[in-house]
Design an enzyme around this catalytic site. Structure first.
Site, mmCIF file in Angstrom:
data_model
loop_
_atom_site.group_PDB
_atom_site.id
_atom_site.type_symbol
_atom_site.label_atom_id
_atom_site.label_comp_id
_atom_site.label_asym_id
_atom_site.label_seq_id
_atom_site.Cartn_x
_atom_site.Cartn_y
_atom_site.Cartn_z
ATOM 1 N N CYS A 95 -2.177 -6.558 3.867
ATOM 2 C CA CYS A 95 -3.135 -6.797 5.000
ATOM 3 C C CYS A 95 -2.398 -6.830 6.062
ATOM 4 C CB CYS A 95 -3.721 -8.173 4.480
ATOM 5 S SG CYS A 95 -4.992 -8.760 5.842
ATOM 6 N N HIS A 135 -7.574 -1.087 4.325
ATOM 7 C CA HIS A 135 -8.873 -0.514 3.918
ATOM 8 C C HIS A 135 -8.804 0.941 4.043
ATOM 9 C CE1 HIS A 135 -10.143 -5.015 2.995
ATOM 10 N NE2 HIS A 135 -11.240 -4.421 2.506
ATOM 11 N N ASP A 154 -4.574 -9.414 -0.391
ATOM 12 C CA ASP A 154 -5.342 -9.062 0.926
ATOM 13 C C ASP A 154 -6.709 -9.870 0.826
ATOM 14 O OD1 ASP A 154 -6.390 -7.208 2.901
ATOM 15 O OD2 ASP A 154 -7.628 -6.070 1.687
ATOM 16 N N SER A 155 -7.453 -9.786 1.884
ATOM 17 C CA SER A 155 -8.977 -10.183 1.687
ATOM 18 C C SER A 155 -10.128 -9.574 1.113
ATOM 19 C CB SER A 155 -9.739 -10.153 3.211
ATOM 20 O OG SER A 155 -9.577 -8.615 3.592
HETATM 21 N N1 DGL Z 1 -7.218 -5.137 4.890
HETATM 22 C C1 DGL Z 1 -6.971 -5.899 5.749
HETATM 23 C C2 DGL Z 1 -6.194 -5.369 6.905
HETATM 24 O O1 DGL Z 1 -5.212 -4.701 6.837
HETATM 25 C C3 DGL Z 1 -8.151 -7.083 6.456
HETATM 26 C C4 DGL Z 1 -9.506 -6.423 6.470
HETATM 27 C C5 DGL Z 1 -10.318 -7.725 6.793
HETATM 28 O O2 DGL Z 1 -10.746 -8.688 6.076
HETATM 29 O O3 DGL Z 1 -11.059 -7.521 7.925
HETATM 30 O O4 DGL Z 1 -6.161 -5.885 8.112
#
Ligand code: DGL
Length: 266
Positions: free
Chosen positions: A74, A188, A11-12
């Site tokens: 993500c 998140h 993930d980020s």
């Molecule tokens: N957690 C990620 C998602 O599910 C990305 C959040 C981000 O880096 O903007 O999209």
């Protein structure tokens, strides 16, 4: 590739740890390598091209570490890059969030009015809209994006009232449209479950696509005889950002916090 090969997850930032928590619940013996691209956080406001490039690099790294499966924890990457990552990974399967979330939403909703809260990029791509409509053409979908809510979580959710206000503002339109199911379409957001649930109330089910996704991963490993049997699971966490900061975040977000964190440039 064998039963002891790790499951590679990325993930980020900390969002994918919601998926790790769920995966450990049903596959506690598995070895896991997690990559948090903290240095390039956030993904939700990047261009498609940037997200594809970053996710290709991480997938190559996880494959190079011997992963037996790749879990794209993500939604933003899952909305854009899955076909490309599958091309890259060959026989190693790539699991994304969107299909799992769409199936889960269809199974959950009674009135077929479904809300999605995600990053702005996932909302712009209409990733959930398209996936749900493919299976359930009569469904009504209400998509909203919030990068502020993602940042709040990544920073450690210390402002509960602010989180409530943000969620209330973002969910106004889906709620006016009488949704009965809300998909947490960013990894998140399960960390904001209680706040979101307070906003939507009793009648709306709030669902986390990773509940569905981890079952898919388990089924796949079972069919391929790739389930790890010994208890000695190893979980290694890599970050492209600051290692100490990530360790602190893991204390907040992981059900089984680990000391095993390494900063890495890939
Ligand atoms: N957690 C990620 C998602 O599910 C990305 C959040 C981000 O880096 O903007 O999209």
């Amino acid at each position: 590739m064998n039963t002891n090969s790790p499951i590679g997850i990325f993930d980020s930032g900390v969002g994918g740890l919601t998926v790790v928590n769920n995966l450990i619940k049903i596959l506690p013996k598995e070895n896991i390598i997690y990559f948090a691209d903290s240095n390039n956080f956030p993904y939700g406001t990047k261009t498609e091209g940037e997200v594809i490039k970053l996710s290709e690099r991480i997938t190559k790294f996880l494959i190079g570490e011997g992963s037996k499966a790749i879990v794209v924890a993500c939604n933003t990457v899952s909305s854009i890059a899955i076909p490309r990552l599958k091309e890259l990974s060959g026989e190693i399967p790539v699991f994304g969030m969107i299909q799992a979330g769409a199936l889960y939403a269809i199974e959950t909703s009674k009135n077929k009015r479904i809300g999605i809260i995600s990053t702005p990029l996932t909302a712009q791509k209409h990733a959930y809209y398209n996936e749900i409509k493919k299976i359930e053409p009569d469904a009504e979908i209400f998509e909203v994006g919030s990068q502020e809510m993602v940042t709040l979580v990544e920073d450690g959710i210390s402002y509960k009232k602010y989180a409530y206000r943000l969620a209330e503002e973002k969910l106004k339109v889906p709620l006016e449209n009488k949704i009965d199911t809300l998909v947490l379409g960013c990894t998140h957001f399960p960390f904001l479950y209680k706040t979101v649930k307070n906003v939507v109330g009793e009648k709306v089910k709030v669902i986390d696509p990773s509940d569905f996704l981890v079952i898919e991963v388990k089924k796949y490993l079972e069919t391929k005889n790739l389930i790890k049997k010994d208890d000695d699971s190893q979980r290694i966490y890599f970050t492209s950002g600051n290692e100490e900061e990530f360790k602190e975040k893991m204390q907040i977000f992981l059900d089984y916090p680990s000391e095993n964190v390494e900063k890495i440039d890939i």
